[in-house]
Design an enzyme around this catalytic site. Structure first.
Site, PDB file in Angstrom:
ATOM      1  N   SER A 143       0.863  -1.179   0.000  1.00 41.16           N
ATOM      2  CA  SER A 143       0.000   0.000   0.000  1.00 41.16           C
ATOM      3  C   SER A 143       0.900   1.230   0.000  1.00 41.16           C
ATOM      4  O   SER A 143       2.072   1.163   0.406  1.00 41.16           O
ATOM      5  CB  SER A 143      -0.882   0.004   1.259  1.00 41.16           C
ATOM      6  N   TYR A 156      -1.508  -0.985  10.632  1.00 45.15           N
ATOM      7  CA  TYR A 156      -1.703  -1.293   9.215  1.00 45.15           C
ATOM      8  C   TYR A 156      -0.538  -0.764   8.380  1.00 45.15           C
ATOM      9  O   TYR A 156       0.039  -1.491   7.556  1.00 45.15           O
ATOM     10  CB  TYR A 156      -3.019  -0.697   8.730  1.00 45.15           C
ATOM     11  N   LYS A 160       2.331  -2.891   6.206  1.00 44.34           N
ATOM     12  CA  LYS A 160       2.561  -2.737   4.774  1.00 44.34           C
ATOM     13  C   LYS A 160       3.997  -2.317   4.473  1.00 44.34           C
ATOM     14  O   LYS A 160       4.537  -2.645   3.405  1.00 44.34           O
ATOM     15  CB  LYS A 160       1.566  -1.738   4.189  1.00 44.34           C
TER      16      LYS A 160
END
Length: 263
Positions: A143, A156, A160
């Site tokens: 991401s 998160y 990533k």
């Protein structure tokens, strides 16, 4: 990519927006597919759609990658079917929006389980097979969150960043074994991610949303052309490039403003 026809590809998180897009893109290339996700009925519906549209073979295996041992069970099921996976699309991911201490620890650990542990285990299991055979393809879905810490997406974004670093290292490590590893770093994409994360995006973020089919095609092109990474969209490329120019403290503050909840 007609030369790939008849090979098998495994897609995790297959029923989501990006998962479906990867499935369609691979089916158009003539790949047979193993689709995996948590919801059996959604998997079966997607499989029927792809068989009818493209005349390929599709196998489904429902599993929850947040559960320890799920990867071992999935691999055994695929081996039992006699399927040799030539391409792995490590797409399954989990995101939760909110301040770290205001969310249950279980949610943070679930993100680590899916985004890091399961992805690493899947990559290791299938890369080992591919290296032994002397070829294969693995796409890791990271991401633009990988390029800077993000308040509200602390775990998160960190997960990533791990995926991005792992993918670049494995791209170099596995080259001699003729196993191509690529990483795609999508920015905001029109999928169900935002609702599941509990995030009402601002108008600014909404205006930058890309379509899943465009993002997936960018990743597949990078993978099959042997490139280590892809960041689709000029806005997202700018985000990636800015991480080389500005201090992390500034990027963190900017990301917190951009990714706040809409009022």
């Amino acid at each position: 990519m007609a030369e790939k026809s008849g090979h098998w590809a495994l897609i995790t998180g297959a029923t989501g927006g990006l998962g479906r897009a990867f499935a369609k893109g691979l089916a158009q290339r003539g790949y047979n597919l193993v689709l995996t996700a948590r919801k059996t009925k959604a998997l079966e519906a997607l499989a029927a759609e792809l068989v009818a549209s493209h005349g390929i073979a599709v196998a489904t295996e429902s599993c929850d990658l947040a559960v320890p041992g799920a990867v071992t069970t999935l691999k055994a099921a695929i081996d039992t079917r006699g399927i040799v996976v030539e391409t792995l699309i490590n797409n399954a991911g989990l995101g939760v929006h909110g301040r770290f201490v205001q969310k249950p620890a279980e949610q943070a650990l679930a993100m680590v389980d899916v985004n890091v542990r399961a992805l690493t285990e899947l990559t290791h299991v299938f890369a080992t097979d591919m290296a032994r055979r002397g070829g294969g393809h693995i796409l890791l879905v990271a991401s633009t969150a990988a390029f800077q810490p993000i308040s509200g997406y602390a775990v998160y974004a960190a997960s990533k960043a791990y995926v991005l670093s792992l993918g670049h290292a494995l791209h170099a490590e596995l080259a001699r074994s003729r196993v191509t590893v690529s990483v795609i770093c999508p920015g905001p994409t029109e999928t169900g991610f935002w609702d599941r994360a509990g995030h009402k995006v601002t108008a600014m973020v909404a205006s930058t949303m890309m379509q899943p089919d465009t993002v997936a095609e960018s990743g597949l092109q990078a993978l099959y052309s042997g490139r280590p990474n892809a960041t689709p969209g000029w806005t997202n490329k700018l985000i990636a490039f800015s991480s080389r120019l500005f201090p992390r403290s500034l990027l963190t503050r900017a990301a917190a403003v951009l990714m706040k909840n809409a009022k």
